[in-house]
Scaffold this motif. Structure first.
Motif, PDB file in Angstrom:
ATOM      1  N   ARG A   1       9.227  -7.990   5.915  1.00  8.99           N
ATOM      2  CA  ARG A   1      10.578  -8.448   6.207  1.00  8.99           C
ATOM      3  C   ARG A   1      10.494  -9.521   7.284  1.00  8.99           C
ATOM      4  O   ARG A   1       9.514  -9.598   8.021  1.00  8.99           O
ATOM      5  N   VAL A   2      11.528 -10.310   7.383  1.00 10.81           N
ATOM      6  CA  VAL A   2      11.571 -11.300   8.459  1.00 10.81           C
ATOM      7  C   VAL A   2      11.495 -10.546   9.784  1.00 10.81           C
ATOM      8  O   VAL A   2      12.277  -9.637  10.050  1.00 10.81           O
ATOM      9  N   GLY A   3      10.556 -10.917  10.594  1.00 13.85           N
ATOM     10  CA  GLY A   3      10.292 -10.230  11.854  1.00 13.85           C
ATOM     11  C   GLY A   3       8.803  -9.970  11.951  1.00 13.85           C
ATOM     12  O   GLY A   3       8.112 -10.472  12.835  1.00 13.85           O
ATOM     13  N   GLY A   4       8.280  -9.184  10.997  1.00 13.74           N
ATOM     14  CA  GLY A   4       6.847  -8.949  10.948  1.00 13.74           C
ATOM     15  C   GLY A   4       6.081 -10.239  10.705  1.00 13.74           C
ATOM     16  O   GLY A   4       4.987 -10.451  11.253  1.00 13.74           O
ATOM     17  N   ASP A   5       6.663 -11.127   9.883  1.00 13.32           N
ATOM     18  CA  ASP A   5       5.970 -12.393   9.592  1.00 13.32           C
ATOM     19  C   ASP A   5       5.860 -13.281  10.830  1.00 13.32           C
ATOM     20  O   ASP A   5       4.942 -14.093  10.950  1.00 13.32           O
ATOM     21  N   TYR A   6       6.779 -13.146  11.775  1.00 15.28           N
ATOM     22  CA  TYR A   6       6.734 -13.937  13.014  1.00 15.28           C
ATOM     23  C   TYR A   6       5.415 -13.688  13.759  1.00 15.28           C
ATOM     24  O   TYR A   6       4.876 -14.564  14.426  1.00 15.28           O
ATOM     25  N   TYR A   7       4.897 -12.470  13.624  1.00 17.31           N
ATOM     26  CA  TYR A   7       3.619 -12.108  14.236  1.00 17.31           C
ATOM     27  C   TYR A   7       2.456 -12.212  13.253  1.00 17.31           C
ATOM     28  O   TYR A   7       1.345 -11.775  13.557  1.00 17.31           O
ATOM     29  N   GLY A   8       2.694 -12.765  12.078  1.00 19.15           N
ATOM     30  CA  GLY A   8       1.626 -12.955  11.105  1.00 19.15           C
ATOM     31  C   GLY A   8       1.261 -11.700  10.343  1.00 19.15           C
ATOM     32  O   GLY A   8       0.169 -11.610   9.776  1.00 19.15           O
ATOM     33  N   LEU A   9       2.148 -10.720  10.281  1.00 24.15           N
ATOM     34  CA  LEU A   9       1.846  -9.443   9.636  1.00 24.15           C
ATOM     35  C   LEU A   9       2.323  -9.443   8.185  1.00 24.15           C
ATOM     36  O   LEU A   9       3.510  -9.655   7.915  1.00 24.15           O
ATOM     37  N   PHE A  10       1.401  -9.206   7.278  1.00 26.89           N
ATOM     38  CA  PHE A  10       1.728  -9.056   5.856  1.00 26.89           C
ATOM     39  C   PHE A  10       1.170  -7.705   5.417  1.00 26.89           C
ATOM     40  O   PHE A  10      -0.034  -7.458   5.476  1.00 26.89           O
ATOM     41  N   GLN A  11       2.063  -6.837   4.987  1.00 22.86           N
ATOM     42  CA  GLN A  11       1.703  -5.454   4.696  1.00 22.86           C
ATOM     43  C   GLN A  11       0.737  -5.338   3.519  1.00 22.86           C
ATOM     44  O   GLN A  11       0.870  -6.047   2.522  1.00 22.86           O
ATOM     45  N   HIS A  12      -0.241  -4.451   3.647  1.00 22.97           N
ATOM     46  CA  HIS A  12      -1.148  -4.175   2.537  1.00 22.97           C
ATOM     47  C   HIS A  12      -0.385  -3.611   1.351  1.00 22.97           C
ATOM     48  O   HIS A  12       0.707  -3.055   1.500  1.00 22.97           O
ATOM     49  N   ASP A  13      -0.992  -3.696   0.182  1.00 21.22           N
ATOM     50  CA  ASP A  13      -0.424  -3.006  -0.967  1.00 21.22           C
ATOM     51  C   ASP A  13      -0.587  -1.504  -0.761  1.00 21.22           C
ATOM     52  O   ASP A  13      -1.367  -1.053   0.088  1.00 21.22           O
ATOM     53  N   LEU A  14       0.127  -0.685  -1.526  1.00 21.60           N
ATOM     54  CA  LEU A  14       0.223   0.739  -1.243  1.00 21.60           C
ATOM     55  C   LEU A  14      -0.942   1.598  -1.743  1.00 21.60           C
ATOM     56  O   LEU A  14      -1.261   2.603  -1.105  1.00 21.60           O
ATOM     57  N   PRO A  15      -1.605   1.291  -2.868  1.00 25.51           N
ATOM     58  CA  PRO A  15      -2.691   2.156  -3.338  1.00 25.51           C
ATOM     59  C   PRO A  15      -3.795   2.313  -2.296  1.00 25.51           C
ATOM     60  O   PRO A  15      -4.034   1.418  -1.474  1.00 25.51           O
ATOM     61  N   PRO A  16      -4.502   3.459  -2.297  1.00 26.15           N
ATOM     62  CA  PRO A  16      -5.510   3.756  -1.268  1.00 26.15           C
ATOM     63  C   PRO A  16      -6.617   2.720  -1.166  1.00 26.15           C
ATOM     64  O   PRO A  16      -7.164   2.510  -0.083  1.00 26.15           O
ATOM     65  N   GLU A  17      -6.964   2.060  -2.278  1.00 27.02           N
ATOM     66  CA  GLU A  17      -8.060   1.095  -2.205  1.00 27.02           C
ATOM     67  C   GLU A  17      -7.729  -0.114  -1.340  1.00 27.02           C
ATOM     68  O   GLU A  17      -8.620  -0.892  -0.966  1.00 27.02           O
ATOM     69  N   TYR A  18      -6.445  -0.302  -1.006  1.00 23.45           N
ATOM     70  CA  TYR A  18      -6.069  -1.398  -0.119  1.00 23.45           C
ATOM     71  C   TYR A  18      -6.039  -0.963   1.353  1.00 23.45           C
ATOM     72  O   TYR A  18      -5.807  -1.779   2.235  1.00 23.45           O
ATOM     73  N   LYS A  19      -6.278   0.315   1.595  1.00 17.85           N
ATOM     74  CA  LYS A  19      -6.216   0.835   2.961  1.00 17.85           C
ATOM     75  C   LYS A  19      -7.427   0.383   3.762  1.00 17.85           C
ATOM     76  O   LYS A  19      -8.543   0.320   3.253  1.00 17.85           O
ATOM     77  N   THR A  20      -7.210   0.064   5.024  1.00 16.35           N
ATOM     78  CA  THR A  20      -8.308  -0.322   5.899  1.00 16.35           C
ATOM     79  C   THR A  20      -9.181   0.894   6.187  1.00 16.35           C
ATOM     80  O   THR A  20      -8.674   1.914   6.675  1.00 16.35           O
TER      81      THR A  20
ATOM     82  N   ASP B   1       4.519  17.812  -9.245  1.00 18.30           N
ATOM     83  CA  ASP B   1       3.192  17.335  -9.661  1.00 18.30           C
ATOM     84  C   ASP B   1       2.890  16.038  -8.927  1.00 18.30           C
ATOM     85  O   ASP B   1       2.609  15.007  -9.531  1.00 18.30           O
ATOM     86  N   LEU B   2       2.915  16.106  -7.605  1.00 17.85           N
ATOM     87  CA  LEU B   2       2.728  14.895  -6.812  1.00 17.85           C
ATOM     88  C   LEU B   2       1.307  14.359  -6.889  1.00 17.85           C
ATOM     89  O   LEU B   2       1.073  13.180  -6.608  1.00 17.85           O
ATOM     90  N   ASP B   3       0.350  15.203  -7.274  1.00 17.67           N
ATOM     91  CA  ASP B   3      -1.024  14.723  -7.378  1.00 17.67           C
ATOM     92  C   ASP B   3      -1.138  13.599  -8.407  1.00 17.67           C
ATOM     93  O   ASP B   3      -2.023  12.736  -8.306  1.00 17.67           O
ATOM     94  N   ALA B   4      -0.225  13.583  -9.387  1.00 16.86           N
ATOM     95  CA  ALA B   4      -0.244  12.532 -10.404  1.00 16.86           C
ATOM     96  C   ALA B   4       0.122  11.174  -9.809  1.00 16.86           C
ATOM     97  O   ALA B   4      -0.131  10.138 -10.434  1.00 16.86           O
ATOM     98  N   TRP B   5       0.707  11.181  -8.605  1.00 16.08           N
ATOM     99  CA  TRP B   5       1.132   9.946  -7.963  1.00 16.08           C
ATOM    100  C   TRP B   5       0.178   9.548  -6.834  1.00 16.08           C
ATOM    101  O   TRP B   5       0.569   8.862  -5.886  1.00 16.08           O
ATOM    102  N   ARG B   6      -1.070   9.922  -6.959  1.00 16.41           N
ATOM    103  CA  ARG B   6      -2.087   9.640  -5.950  1.00 16.41           C
ATOM    104  C   ARG B   6      -2.148   8.154  -5.557  1.00 16.41           C
ATOM    105  O   ARG B   6      -2.326   7.838  -4.379  1.00 16.41           O
ATOM    106  N   PRO B   7      -2.025   7.212  -6.500  1.00 14.17           N
ATOM    107  CA  PRO B   7      -2.090   5.789  -6.096  1.00 14.17           C
ATOM    108  C   PRO B   7      -0.978   5.367  -5.126  1.00 14.17           C
ATOM    109  O   PRO B   7      -1.082   4.308  -4.511  1.00 14.17           O
ATOM    110  N   LEU B   8       0.064   6.183  -5.006  1.00 19.20           N
ATOM    111  CA  LEU B   8       1.172   5.841  -4.109  1.00 19.20           C
ATOM    112  C   LEU B   8       1.212   6.803  -2.923  1.00 19.20           C
ATOM    113  O   LEU B   8       2.277   7.170  -2.427  1.00 19.20           O
ATOM    114  N   SER B   9       0.043   7.174  -2.439  1.00 18.73           N
ATOM    115  CA  SER B   9      -0.028   8.202  -1.396  1.00 18.73           C
ATOM    116  C   SER B   9       0.433   7.693  -0.031  1.00 18.73           C
ATOM    117  O   SER B   9       0.769   8.485   0.837  1.00 18.73           O
TER     118      SER B   9
END
Length: 492
Positions: A212-231, A360-368
Motif C-alpha cells: 500500500r502507499v506508505g510501505g513503498d515510501y521506505y522501499g518495501l514490497f511484500q513477498h508473495d504468500l506461499p512458503p517458498e517466498y519466505k525469507t 481441512d486447513l492443511d489443504a491450504w498449506r501454500p497460503l500459510s
C-alpha cells in the motif's frame, strides 16, 4: 485431715489434659482482634510505569478521561465504570472533543474514520450504504454475494483501521481512534501514555504497510504468500507479519522527510479546505512549480534569494528544485509527475479472497502466511505442530467475537518492475490493478457456495494512484510514454 488437701481454686486437682481443653475453649471465646482495612490506592500506584512519561498537556487526574474510582482498595473496585479507550471511534467525540472540538468533529468525516474507500467495493457486490463502520451487517451465513462481501470487509479488510488495535506483530499494534496516531510509540513497537501532536512514520506504517502507499515510501514490497517466498533463517519475527523485498526508497525519504512533512494534519484530519471547498491534498507541483510558488506556498516553504527552501518538521532545511527540464513544458498538464518519476510500482494482479469453513486447513498449506496474526498462528498450528484447532473461525475486530470460517487471500502474481500508465480524463497517470477482486466461499462440507465472483459496478479494473517511489527521471521515461501512445493508437 481432709481439709488439708482442699483448695479454693477449683482447677487444682483436675487432670492436665482436661485443664488444656478448658484453656483452649476459654481462648476461643475471646473476641478476635480487628484486622486493618486494606490500604486505598490511586491509579498511579499500580500504573506508575505507564504514566511515568505522561506529557505536560495532559497532567490531570486519570478519571477525567478514563472515569473509574479515584481511591480504591482493589483493581475491581478501582475499575468500576472504567473507560479503557476514551479515544476510540465511538467515544473520542465525548472525551477528546471536550478540548479538541474542531479536530474531533472534522476527523469523523476524514478517511481514517469513514467507509469512503469501501463503499464502491460494497456497491460493486450489491451492498447498501451504511452510516459507519460499526453499522456493517454481520453475516455469519451469507445468503448472497453482497452479504459475503460484507463479511469480508468486517473480518478481514478493516483489521488495520482505527476501531481495532492492529495485528499482533512487532510494528503494527496501535491505539484506538485518536490514540493510534497521537500516542507515542516505543522502540519495541509498544505505546507509552505520552500524547504527541505529530505522528512519526512508525505511526503511519503501523497501518500503511504491505503493498500500500506508505510501505513503498521506505522501499518495501511484500513477498508473495506461499512458503517458498519466505525469507529463510530469520532471527526475528517480520515486523509487519510478512517479509518484504527492500527496493529503492522514495527520494524524499532518503533526504530525511517524514510522512507528515507533506501530508499535514489539515489533510489527514479533514480540517484544511481549499479554495473550491474541497480538502487540500499534498501535490508535487505545490512545492516544485516555481510559477505556483510565486502566488502560494505550502506550509514549510519559503523564499531564499532567488530560490525556495523547505523547512521540515524536524527543523532540517532542504533546497527545493523547481521544474526546469524541457519535458515539463512539453507535457504540461497532460502527464502526471509519477508517470516519469516513479521508480517502481505495485502491480498485484488477481486478488482472490476465499472464505473457508471446512475443517481441512492443511489443504491450504501454500497460503500459510496471511499477514493476519490469528490466521498465521492457526495455520502454523495445523501445518507445523500438526494440531487440530477445531472448525476454522476468525474474529470480528469490532466485537472480538469469533465466527465460523476464515478468510484467506491469494494473488495471481505480484510484480513491481512494470509501471502501468493509462489516460484518465486528459491526464496520463500511473494505475494499478486494484479492483481485480474475486470472492469465493467453501462451506463446512467443502462445497463452493460462491465461486470466483468478480467485482462489478463502477469499479474500474486499473485504478489511478500515486506511487511513493519518486526518483530522478531515467532514460526509459520516453519508452513508458511511447507504450501508452502505441496502445491508444491500436485502440483507435
Amino acid at each position: 485431715m481432709m481439709a488439708k488437701f482442699c483448695s479454693a481454686n477449683p482447677i487444682v486437682g483436675l487432670p492436665p489434659l482436661l485443664i488444656g481443653v478448658l484453656f483452649i475453649s476459654l481462648c476461643a471465646c475471646q473476641p478476635a482482634p480487628e484486622q486493618a482495612a486494606p490500604p486505598l490506592k490511586t491509579c498511579r500506584d499500580c500504573h506508575a510505569a505507564a504514566l511515568r512519561a505522561q506529557d505536560d498537556s495532559h497532567q490531570f487526574d486519570c478519571q477525567v478521561c478514563h472515569r473509574g474510582v479515584v481511591l480504591a482498595s482493589s483493581s475491581d473496585a478501582a475499575h468500576q465504570g472504567l473507560v479503557a479507550w476514551p479515544a476510540a471511534p465511538d467515544r473520542f467525540g465525548e472525551y477528546c472533543g471536550g478540548c479538541h472540538e474542531k479536530e474531533s468533529s472534522a476527523a469523523r468525516k476524514s478517511r481514517h474514520f469513514t467507509l469512503a474507500s469501501y463503499e464502491k467495493f460494497r456497491a460493486g457486490y450489491g451492498g447498501q450504504a451504511v452510516a459507519d463502520m460499526a453499522a456493517l451487517p454481520i453475516c455469519q451465513q451469507p445468503r448472497n454475494v453482497a452479504e459475503l462481501a460484507d463479511d469480508l470487509v468486517r473480518r478481514r479488510c478493516l483489521r488495520c483501521h482505527l476501531a481495532y488495535q492492529g495485528e499482533a506483530y512487532p510494528a503494527t499494534r496501535h491505539g484506538l481512534g485518536c490514540a493510534a496516531c497521537h500516542f507515542e510509540r516505543l522502540r519495541d513497537g509498544g505505546q507509552s501514555h505520552r500524547f504527541i501532536a505529530r505522528p512519526s512514520d512508525g505511526h503511519c506504517l503501523a497501518c500503511h504497510y504491505g503493498n500500500r502507499v506508505g510501505g513503498d515510501y521506505y522501499g518495501l514490497f511484500q513477498h508473495d504468500l506461499p512458503p517458498e517466498y519466505k525469507t529463510p533463517f530469520m532471527r526475528r519475527e517480520a515486523p509487519y507479519g510478512i517479509e518484504s523485498h527492500q527496493l529503492i526508497p522514495d527520494i524524499h525519504q532518503e533526504r530525511g522527510l517524514f510522512c507528515i512533512d507533506c501530508h499535514r494534519g489539515g489533510e489527514l484530519m479533514a480540517t484544511a479546505v481549499g479554495e473550491k471547498g474541497k480538502e487540500e491534498k499534498a501535490s508535487c507541483a505545490a512545492c516544485h512549480d516555481a510559477e505556483l510558488l510565486v502566488h502560494r506556498r505550502p506550509a514549510g516553504v519559503s523564499k531564499n534569494g532567488d530560490a525556495f527552501i523547505f523547512t521540515a518538521r524536524d527543523g532540517a532545511i532542504h533546497p527545493l528544485p523547481t521544474l526546469a527540464h524541457a519535458d515539463h513544458q512539453r507535457y504540461g498538464k497532460t502527464v502526471a509527475c509519477q508517470a516519469c518519476h516513479a521508480q517502481w510500482s505495485f502491480d498485484d494482479q488477481g486478488q482472490h479472497f476465499i472464505r473457508v469453513d471446512a475443517d481441512d486447513l492443511d489443504a491450504w498449506r501454500p497460503l500459510s502466511r496471511q499477514g493476519v496474526a490469528e490466521l498465521d498462528q492457526m495455520m502454523e498450528s495445523v501445518i507445523v505442530a500438526e494440531k487440530d484447532p477445531g472448525p476454522p473461525a476468525m474474529s470480528d475486530p469490532f466485537t472480538g467475537e469469533k465466527r465460523p470460517g476464515v478468510w484467506l487471500l491469494a494473488y495471481g502474481q505480484r510484480r513491481w518492475e512494470h509501471i502501468r500508465l493509462e489516460r484518465v480524463g486528459e491526464l496520463v497517470t500511473v494505475v494499478r490493478p486494484l479492483n481485480d477482486i474475486f470472492l469465493s466461499w467453501l462451506d463446512v462440507e467443502g462445497v463452493a457456495r460462491f465461486d470466483n465472483r468478480p467485482l462489478a459496478g463502477e469499479n474500474i479494473l486499473f485504478a489511478p494512484y500515486t506511487p511513493h517511489t519518486t526518483g530522478a527521471v531515467g532514460m526509459f521515461r520516453q519508452e513508458r510514454l511511447r507504450r501508452i501512445q502505441l496502445l491508444e493508437r491500436d485502440q483507435r
